[in-house]
Design an enzyme around this catalytic site. Structure first.
Site, PDB file in Angstrom:
ATOM      1  N   TYR A 198       9.543 -12.306   3.724  1.00  0.00           N
ATOM      2  CA  TYR A 198       8.990 -11.852   2.443  1.00  0.00           C
ATOM      3  C   TYR A 198      10.027 -11.056   1.651  1.00  0.00           C
ATOM      4  CZ  TYR A 198       5.639  -9.706  -0.808  1.00  0.00           C
ATOM      5  OH  TYR A 198       4.960  -9.282  -1.923  1.00  0.00           O
ATOM      6  N   GLN A 221      -2.537   3.234  10.844  1.00  0.00           N
ATOM      7  CA  GLN A 221      -1.441   2.819  11.720  1.00  0.00           C
ATOM      8  C   GLN A 221      -0.428   3.956  11.826  1.00  0.00           C
ATOM      9  OE1 GLN A 221      -0.244  -0.968   9.978  1.00  0.00           O
ATOM     10  NE2 GLN A 221      -2.083  -1.978  10.760  1.00  0.00           N
ATOM     11  N   GLN A 246       3.554   7.864   6.868  1.00  0.00           N
ATOM     12  CA  GLN A 246       4.241   6.938   5.949  1.00  0.00           C
ATOM     13  C   GLN A 246       3.506   6.981   4.602  1.00  0.00           C
ATOM     14  OE1 GLN A 246       2.304   6.067   8.489  1.00  0.00           O
ATOM     15  NE2 GLN A 246       1.624   3.951   8.480  1.00  0.00           N
TER      16      GLN A 246
HETATM   17  N1  NAD Z   1      -0.621  -6.842  -4.510  1.00  0.00           N
HETATM   18  C1  NAD Z   1       0.480  -6.152  -4.282  1.00  0.00           C
HETATM   19  O1  NAD Z   1       0.416  -4.992  -3.882  1.00  0.00           O
HETATM   20  C2  NAD Z   1       1.828  -6.747  -4.555  1.00  0.00           C
HETATM   21  C3  NAD Z   1       2.937  -5.935  -4.442  1.00  0.00           C
HETATM   22  C4  NAD Z   1       4.195  -6.464  -4.695  1.00  0.00           C
HETATM   23  C5  NAD Z   1       4.327  -7.770  -5.107  1.00  0.00           C
HETATM   24  N2  NAD Z   1       3.223  -8.540  -5.225  1.00  0.00           N
HETATM   25  C6  NAD Z   1       3.410  -9.939  -5.627  1.00  0.00           C
HETATM   26  O2  NAD Z   1       2.433 -10.315  -6.578  1.00  0.00           O
HETATM   27  C7  NAD Z   1       2.041 -11.675  -6.363  1.00  0.00           C
HETATM   28  C8  NAD Z   1       0.533 -11.782  -6.214  1.00  0.00           C
HETATM   29  O3  NAD Z   1       0.098 -10.955  -5.160  1.00  0.00           O
HETATM   30  P1  NAD Z   1      -1.442 -10.802  -4.793  1.00  0.00           P
HETATM   31  O4  NAD Z   1      -1.624  -9.444  -4.264  1.00  0.00           O
HETATM   32  O5  NAD Z   1      -2.270 -11.284  -5.911  1.00  0.00           O
HETATM   33  O6  NAD Z   1      -1.549 -11.804  -3.557  1.00  0.00           O
HETATM   34  P2  NAD Z   1      -2.570 -12.978  -3.221  1.00  0.00           P
HETATM   35  O7  NAD Z   1      -2.245 -13.413  -1.828  1.00  0.00           O
HETATM   36  O8  NAD Z   1      -3.957 -12.567  -3.535  1.00  0.00           O
HETATM   37  O9  NAD Z   1      -2.160 -14.112  -4.260  1.00  0.00           O
HETATM   38  C9  NAD Z   1      -1.119 -15.030  -4.054  1.00  0.00           C
HETATM   39  C10 NAD Z   1      -1.596 -16.408  -4.525  1.00  0.00           C
HETATM   40  O10 NAD Z   1      -0.526 -17.346  -4.351  1.00  0.00           O
HETATM   41  C11 NAD Z   1      -1.066 -18.524  -3.766  1.00  0.00           C
HETATM   42  N3  NAD Z   1       0.011 -19.215  -3.036  1.00  0.00           N
HETATM   43  C12 NAD Z   1       0.658 -18.790  -1.930  1.00  0.00           C
HETATM   44  N4  NAD Z   1       1.602 -19.667  -1.580  1.00  0.00           N
HETATM   45  C13 NAD Z   1       1.557 -20.674  -2.500  1.00  0.00           C
HETATM   46  C14 NAD Z   1       2.278 -21.878  -2.664  1.00  0.00           C
HETATM   47  N5  NAD Z   1       3.240 -22.248  -1.813  1.00  0.00           N
HETATM   48  N6  NAD Z   1       1.952 -22.687  -3.715  1.00  0.00           N
HETATM   49  C15 NAD Z   1       0.966 -22.353  -4.569  1.00  0.00           C
HETATM   50  N7  NAD Z   1       0.254 -21.211  -4.457  1.00  0.00           N
HETATM   51  C16 NAD Z   1       0.543 -20.392  -3.422  1.00  0.00           C
HETATM   52  C17 NAD Z   1      -2.188 -18.030  -2.871  1.00  0.00           C
HETATM   53  O11 NAD Z   1      -3.126 -19.007  -2.521  1.00  0.00           O
HETATM   54  C18 NAD Z   1      -2.783 -16.927  -3.743  1.00  0.00           C
HETATM   55  O12 NAD Z   1      -3.769 -17.421  -4.620  1.00  0.00           O
HETATM   56  C19 NAD Z   1       2.831 -12.166  -5.156  1.00  0.00           C
HETATM   57  O13 NAD Z   1       3.993 -12.818  -5.609  1.00  0.00           O
HETATM   58  C20 NAD Z   1       3.229 -10.883  -4.448  1.00  0.00           C
HETATM   59  O14 NAD Z   1       4.419 -11.032  -3.714  1.00  0.00           O
HETATM   60  C21 NAD Z   1       1.976  -8.070  -4.951  1.00  0.00           C
HETATM   61  O1  UGA Z   2       3.886  -3.132  -2.854  1.00  0.00           O
HETATM   62  C1  UGA Z   2       4.699  -3.766  -2.233  1.00  0.00           C
HETATM   63  O2  UGA Z   2       5.843  -3.852  -2.550  1.00  0.00           O
HETATM   64  C2  UGA Z   2       4.259  -4.496  -0.990  1.00  0.00           C
HETATM   65  O3  UGA Z   2       3.214  -3.735  -0.462  1.00  0.00           O
HETATM   66  C3  UGA Z   2       2.431  -4.247   0.519  1.00  0.00           C
HETATM   67  O4  UGA Z   2       3.042  -4.093   1.812  1.00  0.00           O
HETATM   68  P1  UGA Z   2       2.625  -2.787   2.615  1.00  0.00           P
HETATM   69  O5  UGA Z   2       2.894  -1.563   1.848  1.00  0.00           O
HETATM   70  O6  UGA Z   2       3.190  -2.861   3.979  1.00  0.00           O
HETATM   71  O7  UGA Z   2       1.039  -2.990   2.640  1.00  0.00           O
HETATM   72  P2  UGA Z   2      -0.153  -2.663   3.614  1.00  0.00           P
HETATM   73  O8  UGA Z   2      -0.334  -3.727   4.619  1.00  0.00           O
HETATM   74  O9  UGA Z   2      -1.285  -2.345   2.712  1.00  0.00           O
HETATM   75  O10 UGA Z   2       0.307  -1.354   4.413  1.00  0.00           O
HETATM   76  C4  UGA Z   2       0.498  -0.094   3.800  1.00  0.00           C
HETATM   77  C5  UGA Z   2       0.577   0.961   4.883  1.00  0.00           C
HETATM   78  O11 UGA Z   2      -0.709   1.119   5.437  1.00  0.00           O
HETATM   79  C6  UGA Z   2      -0.669   1.009   6.853  1.00  0.00           C
HETATM   80  N1  UGA Z   2      -1.953   0.419   7.276  1.00  0.00           N
HETATM   81  C7  UGA Z   2      -2.299  -0.854   6.929  1.00  0.00           C
HETATM   82  C8  UGA Z   2      -3.517  -1.365   7.306  1.00  0.00           C
HETATM   83  C9  UGA Z   2      -4.397  -0.567   8.065  1.00  0.00           C
HETATM   84  O12 UGA Z   2      -5.537  -0.972   8.456  1.00  0.00           O
HETATM   85  N2  UGA Z   2      -4.016   0.683   8.381  1.00  0.00           N
HETATM   86  C10 UGA Z   2      -2.832   1.200   8.014  1.00  0.00           C
HETATM   87  O13 UGA Z   2      -2.529   2.360   8.341  1.00  0.00           O
HETATM   88  C11 UGA Z   2       0.575   0.194   7.165  1.00  0.00           C
HETATM   89  O14 UGA Z   2       1.112   0.541   8.429  1.00  0.00           O
HETATM   90  C12 UGA Z   2       1.510   0.630   6.039  1.00  0.00           C
HETATM   91  O15 UGA Z   2       2.192   1.789   6.418  1.00  0.00           O
HETATM   92  C13 UGA Z   2       2.004  -5.644   0.122  1.00  0.00           C
HETATM   93  O16 UGA Z   2       1.176  -6.198   1.015  1.00  0.00           O
HETATM   94  C14 UGA Z   2       3.151  -6.517  -0.230  1.00  0.00           C
HETATM   95  O17 UGA Z   2       2.745  -7.758  -0.686  1.00  0.00           O
HETATM   96  C15 UGA Z   2       3.837  -5.878  -1.364  1.00  0.00           C
HETATM   97  O18 UGA Z   2       4.940  -6.629  -1.737  1.00  0.00           O
END
Ligand code: NAD
Ligand code: UGA
Length: 343
Positions: free
Chosen positions: A173, A232, A237
């Site tokens: 990722y 976790q 963190q």
């Molecule tokens: N939500 C966050 O906190 C967060 C943080 C940083 C970056 N992002 C980025 O924002 C975007 C959207 O995130 P989200 O939270 O809505 O996630 P999400 O998983 O809800 O949405 C991602 C979507 O992409 C689709 N997808 C995945 N692989 C695909 C493929 N190969 N072809 C076509 N569609 C595909 C999934 O089915 C889904 O609908 C992602 O690029 C993610 O990396 C999200």
């Molecule tokens: O914002 C971002 O840049 C990234 O943040 C997240 O990644 P992460 O922060 O690891 O997301 P979580 O899985 O929500 O974890 C956040 C923190 O919560 C903790 N956690 C998670 C789940 C849980 O049940 N309990 C718990 O303590 C994890 O250890 C971690 O420290 C998103 O899932 C990524 O897609 C995104 O790109």
């Protein structure tokens, strides 16, 4: 060519948009492609784009983590189209803008099939850039704060190159998104493509998958179900949580503005995961237990965006604080889980 003032000026002018844009008697709508539009952020973005009568929105999604349900409000609308498509395959459509979001975002989902996650980030972004080049569209990539890895500077600003493990379980990722950013800038410099890069920090809100595995959705679902909140280790963190409507506003401003980015879009309000659990407990279920459980490898220890650039270049800053956002998400989760508030 717009740029953020860094050394990224393009060698060539951008490709010409469709001749329809200059048509004398026919004013075409703006055609906007949203990849990953059936997902959490994507579907909220689609809702906002559809509010503008001059927009036609095409969503492509493979439904790996997204759902048609998130878009059902637009089925049958003449300005809306939904295509089942995997971005690792080429796509031929005629559009003016591309919001490229397709990629699983929750760590448990992006680690489920890491090779597919890399393909989605690399081949998927390459395909969307090829499309942008062919039709002269502007393209925005949703990159991530994970490009900073386990950051050694705090808060993180866009000039920081990051501290990323290239061979770890999160690399599919974070390294995948880093290559996607590289591809964006190489297409910009080599082919004059108009690019925008958002570095998104943890975003939460209604429509997240209930079993998504990310921390805010986990804690809210657990609190509603009377299950212990799983912090976790170590729990110290930190993360900074942005409400989804603020995020969508930032993404649209970035797309419409003159700066390539990368620009951090996130809420600088920083919380330890234990503080988040305590907030959820207080707001949703004061009787719920908080327990500690094992963590996963390479979990970043701290994360907070420096949003100076977003403020000055986009005029954007978040408006919804965590204590207001959690109850909004609680309403959505309760209605989907069918569990009403205790009297
Ligand atoms: N939500 C966050 O906190 C967060 C943080 C940083 C970056 N992002 C980025 O924002 C975007 C959207 O995130 P989200 O939270 O809505 O996630 P999400 O998983 O809800 O949405 C991602 C979507 O992409 C689709 N997808 C995945 N692989 C695909 C493929 N190969 N072809 C076509 N569609 C595909 C999934 O089915 C889904 O609908 C992602 O690029 C993610 O990396 C999200
Ligand atoms: O914002 C971002 O840049 C990234 O943040 C997240 O990644 P992460 O922060 O690891 O997301 P979580 O899985 O929500 O974890 C956040 C923190 O919560 C903790 N956690 C998670 C789940 C849980 O049940 N309990 C718990 O303590 C994890 O250890 C971690 O420290 C998103 O899932 C990524 O897609 C995104 O790109």
């Amino acid at each position: 060519m717009a740029s953020n003032g860094d050394n990224n000026a393009s060698a060539k002018p951008p490709p010409e948009p469709s001749p329809l844009r200059k048509a004398k008697f026919f004013q075409a709508n703006m055609r906007i492609l949203v990849t990953g539009g059936a997902g959490f952020i994507g579907s909220h973005l689609v809702d906002r784009l559809m509010q503008n009568e001059k927009n036609e929105v095409i969503v492509v999604d493979n439904y790996f983590t997204g759902s048609k349900d998130n878009l059902k409000q637009w089925f049958g609308h003449p300005r809306f189209e939904l295509i089942r498509h995997d971005v690792t395959e080429p796509l031929l459509v005629e559009v003016d803008q591309i919001y490229h979001l397709a990629c699983p975002a929750s760590p448990i989902f992006y680690k489920y099939n890491p090779v597919k996650t890399i393909k989605t980030n690399v081949i998927g972004t390459l395909n969307m850039l090829g499309l942008a080049k062919r039709v002269g569209a502007r393209i925005l990539l949703t990159s991530t704060s994970e490009v900073y890895g386990d950051p050694l500077i705090h808060p993180q600003d866009e000039s920081y190159w990051g501290n990323v493990n290239p061979i770890g379980v999160r690399s599919c990722y974070d390294e995948g998104k880093r290559v996607a950013e590289t591809l964006m800038f190489d297409y910009h410099r080599q082919h004059g493509i108009e690019i925008r890069i958002a570095r998104i920090f943890n975003t939460y809100g209604p429509r997240m998958n209930i079993d998504d595995g990310r921390v805010v959705s986990n804690f809210i679902a657990q609190a509603i179900r009377d299950e212990p909140l799983t912090v976790q280790l170590p729990g110290t963190q930190t993360r900074s949580f942005c409400y989804v409507s603020d995020m969508v506003d930032g993404l649209i401003r970035l797309m419409e503005g003159d700066n390539t980015g990368p620009i951090n879009i996130g809420n600088p309000g920083e919380f330890t995961i234990l503080e988040l659990a305590e907030n959820v407990k207080e707001l949703i279920n004061p009787d719920v237990q908080i327990i500690t459980v094992e963590n996963t490898p390479d979990d970043p220890r701290q994360r907070k965006p420096d949003i100076t650039k977003a403020k000055s270049l986009l005029g954007w800053e978040p408006t919804i604080k965590l204590s207001d956002g959690i109850p909004l998400m609680e309403d959505d989760f309760r209605s989907r889980l069918g569990i009403s508030r205790k009297k």
